[in-house]
Motif scaffolding. Sequence first.
Motif, PDB file in Angstrom:
ATOM      1  N   ILE A 154       0.817  -1.113  -0.216  1.00  0.00           N
ATOM      2  CA  ILE A 154       0.175   0.353   0.317  1.00  0.00           C
ATOM      3  C   ILE A 154       0.434   1.119   0.241  1.00  0.00           C
ATOM      4  O   ILE A 154       0.175   2.031  -0.706  1.00  0.00           O
ATOM      5  CB  ILE A 154      -0.861  -0.016   0.945  1.00  0.00           C
ATOM      6  N   ILE A 155       2.237   1.629   0.899  1.00  0.00           N
ATOM      7  CA  ILE A 155       2.498   2.510   0.498  1.00  0.00           C
ATOM      8  C   ILE A 155       3.454   3.098  -0.425  1.00  0.00           C
ATOM      9  O   ILE A 155       3.791   4.495  -0.513  1.00  0.00           O
ATOM     10  CB  ILE A 155       3.669   2.605   2.262  1.00  0.00           C
ATOM     11  N   HIS A 156       3.854   1.776  -0.754  1.00  0.00           N
ATOM     12  CA  HIS A 156       4.541   2.234  -2.440  1.00  0.00           C
ATOM     13  C   HIS A 156       4.056   3.083  -2.961  1.00  0.00           C
ATOM     14  O   HIS A 156       4.380   3.687  -3.794  1.00  0.00           O
ATOM     15  CB  HIS A 156       4.455   0.600  -3.359  1.00  0.00           C
ATOM     16  N   TYR A 157       2.876   2.670  -3.179  1.00  0.00           N
ATOM     17  CA  TYR A 157       1.603   4.121  -4.178  1.00  0.00           C
ATOM     18  C   TYR A 157       1.685   5.488  -3.396  1.00  0.00           C
ATOM     19  O   TYR A 157       1.904   6.677  -4.535  1.00  0.00           O
ATOM     20  CB  TYR A 157       0.476   3.585  -4.223  1.00  0.00           C
ATOM     21  N   GLY A 158       1.637   5.271  -2.040  1.00  0.00           N
ATOM     22  CA  GLY A 158       1.657   7.382  -1.670  1.00  0.00           C
ATOM     23  C   GLY A 158       3.019   7.415  -2.002  1.00  0.00           C
ATOM     24  O   GLY A 158       3.383   8.683  -2.549  1.00  0.00           O
ATOM     25  N   VAL A 159       4.076   6.799  -2.187  1.00  0.00           N
ATOM     26  CA  VAL A 159       5.782   7.016  -2.317  1.00  0.00           C
ATOM     27  C   VAL A 159       5.717   7.697  -3.800  1.00  0.00           C
ATOM     28  O   VAL A 159       5.830   8.327  -3.999  1.00  0.00           O
ATOM     29  CB  VAL A 159       6.838   6.095  -1.708  1.00  0.00           C
ATOM     30  N   GLU A 160       5.347   6.693  -4.411  1.00  0.00           N
ATOM     31  CA  GLU A 160       5.682   6.571  -6.400  1.00  0.00           C
ATOM     32  C   GLU A 160       4.556   8.078  -6.476  1.00  0.00           C
ATOM     33  O   GLU A 160       5.276   9.554  -7.136  1.00  0.00           O
ATOM     34  CB  GLU A 160       4.742   5.736  -6.704  1.00  0.00           C
ATOM     35  N   GLU A 161       3.713   8.408  -5.559  1.00  0.00           N
ATOM     36  CA  GLU A 161       3.336  10.054  -5.983  1.00  0.00           C
ATOM     37  C   GLU A 161       3.948  11.462  -5.191  1.00  0.00           C
ATOM     38  O   GLU A 161       3.849  12.389  -6.462  1.00  0.00           O
ATOM     39  CB  GLU A 161       1.539   9.868  -5.052  1.00  0.00           C
ATOM     40  N   ALA A 162       4.307  10.749  -4.084  1.00  0.00           N
ATOM     41  CA  ALA A 162       5.344  11.320  -3.483  1.00  0.00           C
ATOM     42  C   ALA A 162       6.183  12.259  -4.830  1.00  0.00           C
ATOM     43  O   ALA A 162       6.361  13.252  -5.605  1.00  0.00           O
ATOM     44  CB  ALA A 162       6.062  11.417  -2.832  1.00  0.00           C
TER      45      ALA A 162
END
Length: 291
Positions: free
Chosen positions: A37-45
């Motif tokens: 899940i957290i990968h998606y947020g890092v990619e967005e950042a």
Amino acid sequence: MGSITKCLFPAAGLGTRFLPATKEIPKEMLPLIDRPIIHYGVEEAVNSGCSDVVFVTGRGKRAIEDYFDRSIELENILLERGQKELYDMVVAVSEMARFAYVRQSEPLGLGHAVLCGEQFCESGFFGVILPDDVMIADTPVLRQLVELHERLGGSVVALEEVSPGEVSRYGIARVEPQEDGVYRILDLIEKPSLNEAPSRLAVVGRYLLSPRIFHHLHNLRPGSGGELQLTDAIKSLLGEEVVWGLRYNGLRLDCGTKEGWFKATVTMALENGTLREALFSLLRQRGLMDV
């Protein structure tokens, strides 16, 4: 790519809604299709212009650090097997950004988690991404906040109109419309009843904050649930700086509950041709789909 280079990820929660799976696996590391899940947020950042990612973690969250670190043994095995495409994929994860980690020793609320990142983010405006909220958008949602900040200045929070039954789950904004989808925040109320809520515009998952937020967090008294609420600190910040609300363009997948995570998994699967057909095939086998 932009003026905001740092993004903070509060990731110290206990994940009790997903027990027993989260007894040893961080909730943020639960898979959503083929990545945590957290990968998606890092990619967005990263796609929003951030080069530095700060994780606020706690006990039992070492898997997050390991995931974004190099895995030399795995990389060598992939190269020996001639699996160059998988090798490149694994290496790319560790090269997405510069990563830093700070521990939140006690679960004292989102405001306290943000305060833990002060040493990394006090020099300028910074992003905050709540990893439970996976955002699907043509222009990354954090990038949408950055663009508004670059145009109007000030802090920016993402807004979403929620149903009456969901109002009490969020910080709700009292606003003054400025232009299409853009509001000046006049007040914020953390988890109000429907009768107390000034609107149905909820602050969700994405923030772009002034470093002055740390001053207000330091002077904040515990709020709802005895915790330091980020909503209360932003409310205090309103007294000295402008805060904008943006009704973002995109789809929010709330992975903070088992039901939400399941819906998010199905939604993402439907966007993948192979997985979509696998899902439809299963539904046909169960007699739940005619064609």
